[in-house]
Motif scaffolding. Structure first.
Motif, PDB file in Angstrom:
ATOM      1  N   ASP A 100      61.219  65.900  50.771  1.00 44.49           N
ATOM      2  CA  ASP A 100      60.222  66.789  50.180  1.00 44.49           C
ATOM      3  C   ASP A 100      60.479  68.245  50.548  1.00 44.49           C
ATOM      4  O   ASP A 100      60.266  69.148  49.742  1.00 44.49           O
ATOM      5  CB  ASP A 100      58.822  66.397  50.672  1.00 44.49           C
ATOM      6  N   VAL A 101      60.924  68.448  51.781  1.00 45.46           N
ATOM      7  CA  VAL A 101      61.100  69.785  52.348  1.00 45.46           C
ATOM      8  C   VAL A 101      62.351  69.778  53.209  1.00 45.46           C
ATOM      9  O   VAL A 101      62.722  68.740  53.767  1.00 45.46           O
ATOM     10  CB  VAL A 101      59.873  70.174  53.223  1.00 45.46           C
ATOM     11  N   ALA A 102      62.997  70.944  53.316  1.00 49.29           N
ATOM     12  CA  ALA A 102      64.127  71.083  54.237  1.00 49.29           C
ATOM     13  C   ALA A 102      64.024  72.427  54.951  1.00 49.29           C
ATOM     14  O   ALA A 102      63.601  73.418  54.368  1.00 49.29           O
ATOM     15  CB  ALA A 102      65.458  70.978  53.495  1.00 49.29           C
ATOM     16  N   GLN A 116      68.099  78.944  48.180  1.00 44.96           N
ATOM     17  CA  GLN A 116      68.219  78.868  46.724  1.00 44.96           C
ATOM     18  C   GLN A 116      68.721  77.498  46.286  1.00 44.96           C
ATOM     19  O   GLN A 116      68.228  76.918  45.300  1.00 44.96           O
ATOM     20  CB  GLN A 116      69.167  79.952  46.219  1.00 44.96           C
ATOM     21  N   ALA A 117      69.684  76.948  47.018  1.00 46.20           N
ATOM     22  CA  ALA A 117      70.210  75.619  46.686  1.00 46.20           C
ATOM     23  C   ALA A 117      69.119  74.562  46.785  1.00 46.20           C
ATOM     24  O   ALA A 117      69.026  73.662  45.944  1.00 46.20           O
ATOM     25  CB  ALA A 117      71.381  75.272  47.616  1.00 46.20           C
ATOM     26  N   LEU A 118      68.263  74.656  47.784  1.00 43.89           N
ATOM     27  CA  LEU A 118      67.156  73.707  47.926  1.00 43.89           C
ATOM     28  C   LEU A 118      66.174  73.840  46.771  1.00 43.89           C
ATOM     29  O   LEU A 118      65.724  72.839  46.202  1.00 43.89           O
ATOM     30  CB  LEU A 118      66.442  73.941  49.258  1.00 43.89           C
ATOM     31  N   VAL A 123      63.529  70.827  46.189  1.00 42.67           N
ATOM     32  CA  VAL A 123      63.159  70.534  47.570  1.00 42.67           C
ATOM     33  C   VAL A 123      62.516  71.783  48.151  1.00 42.67           C
ATOM     34  O   VAL A 123      63.069  72.881  48.046  1.00 42.67           O
ATOM     35  CB  VAL A 123      64.394  70.132  48.412  1.00 42.67           C
ATOM     36  N   GLY A 124      61.343  71.635  48.728  1.00 42.17           N
ATOM     37  CA  GLY A 124      60.642  72.764  49.301  1.00 42.17           C
ATOM     38  C   GLY A 124      61.417  73.380  50.456  1.00 42.17           C
ATOM     39  O   GLY A 124      62.154  72.693  51.171  1.00 42.17           O
ATOM     40  N   VAL A 125      61.218  74.684  50.648  1.00 41.48           N
ATOM     41  CA  VAL A 125      61.928  75.425  51.683  1.00 41.48           C
ATOM     42  C   VAL A 125      60.972  75.705  52.843  1.00 41.48           C
ATOM     43  O   VAL A 125      59.895  76.270  52.656  1.00 41.48           O
ATOM     44  CB  VAL A 125      62.484  76.752  51.139  1.00 41.48           C
ATOM     45  N   GLU A 126      61.363  75.289  54.023  1.00 42.78           N
ATOM     46  CA  GLU A 126      60.618  75.555  55.256  1.00 42.78           C
ATOM     47  C   GLU A 126      61.446  76.552  56.065  1.00 42.78           C
ATOM     48  O   GLU A 126      62.479  76.203  56.632  1.00 42.78           O
ATOM     49  CB  GLU A 126      60.423  74.246  56.021  1.00 42.78           C
ATOM     50  N   LYS A 140      62.330  81.911  46.719  1.00 41.23           N
ATOM     51  CA  LYS A 140      61.588  80.997  45.838  1.00 41.23           C
ATOM     52  C   LYS A 140      61.552  79.595  46.457  1.00 41.23           C
ATOM     53  O   LYS A 140      62.530  79.140  47.042  1.00 41.23           O
ATOM     54  CB  LYS A 140      62.249  80.928  44.463  1.00 41.23           C
ATOM     55  N   GLY A 141      60.409  78.952  46.288  1.00 42.07           N
ATOM     56  CA  GLY A 141      60.273  77.594  46.761  1.00 42.07           C
ATOM     57  C   GLY A 141      59.852  77.463  48.206  1.00 42.07           C
ATOM     58  O   GLY A 141      59.724  76.347  48.714  1.00 42.07           O
ATOM     59  N   THR A 142      59.588  78.586  48.885  1.00 35.67           N
ATOM     60  CA  THR A 142      59.167  78.514  50.278  1.00 35.67           C
ATOM     61  C   THR A 142      57.758  77.944  50.368  1.00 35.67           C
ATOM     62  O   THR A 142      56.834  78.447  49.728  1.00 35.67           O
ATOM     63  CB  THR A 142      59.206  79.902  50.941  1.00 35.67           C
TER      64      THR A 142
END
Length: 227
Positions: A100-102, A116-118, A123-126, A140-142
């Motif tokens: 879900d997150v990496a 960006q790849a995540l 996949v959410g960015v942590e 984006k995606g954080t």
């Protein structure tokens, strides 16, 4: 949120109960979920026990853990050698085997490309922040910011990231793990605990396993909650 960090980059020699295989990670995830954990953070391993981002190995680990705890967020580390962005780009078709997150360590070379790849594979960015003055804008995606702190610099790091407006998970490592956990719980930030962060209980004795650490963390968290 109480997150369990189940293994990290530790080795089997450091603790007999350290979960490394998909099956052991699933067992520990189920144990800590029963104690109220809503997120698990883990480092998938390959067949020889080394941390990996290779798609099929990540998929096996995630799918096995997800089958054991279907309602819990699964976060993985990206802190491994190699062309991480290329490996992550292969995660797109993983379906139930995709985390879900990496986590992405801010200030490491290429961290923005990694984020960006995540995002491109949903996949959410942590974002992981460990030093001050390194984060001025969010990729984006954080989904949240994880602050790895000591008792001495926690306040400084929080002053930097709180204005960004995202949920914050605050934690420490080794001898700092319990003091920072208590501080974070007092502030009502997200917290985490597990064998990745410390092998020991607050009284200094070696923890039996992740479940014992989480049970103590849960009691600590509840005692610091506003009445």
């Amino acid at each position: 949120m109480l997150q369990a960090c189940l293994n990290g980059s530790r080795t089997a020699e450091e603790h007999l109960a350290l979960p490394l295989t998909p099956e052991r990670l699933a067992e520990d995830a189920a144990d800590v979920a029963a104690l109220g954990v809503t997120s698990v953070h883990l480092h998938p391993r390959d067949v020889i026990g080394a941390p990996t981002l290779v798609g099929p190995e990540v998929a096996t680990t995630i799918a096995t853990v997800r089958a054991a705890v279907p309602g819990i967020e699964i976060s993985v580390s990206t802190n491994v050698p190699g062309n991480r962005a290329t490996l992550i780009a292969s995660w797109g078709p993983l379906a139930a085997g995709r985390p879900d997150v990496a986590s992405v360590h801010v200030a490491e070379p290429g961290w923005r490309d990694l984020a960006q790849a995540l995002h491109q594979v949903n996949v959410g960015v942590e974002l992981v922040v460990e030093v001050p003055d390194v984060l001025t804008e969010l990729p984006k995606g954080t989904t949240r910011i994880t602050v790895t702190a000591t008792p001495d610099n926690a306040e400084t790091l929080l002053r930097q990231v709180e204005p960004l407006g995202l949920p914050i998970l605050l934690h420490g490592r080794n001898s700092d793990a319990w003091p920072v956990f208590t501080y974070a719980a007092t502030l009502e930030h997200h917290v985490r605990m597990g064998l990745e962060d410390t092998l020991h209980m607050p009284d200094g004795r070696k923890a039996k396993n992740n479940a014992e650490l989480i049970a103590m963390a849960r009691r600590n968290q509840k005692s610091k909650a506003p009445s």
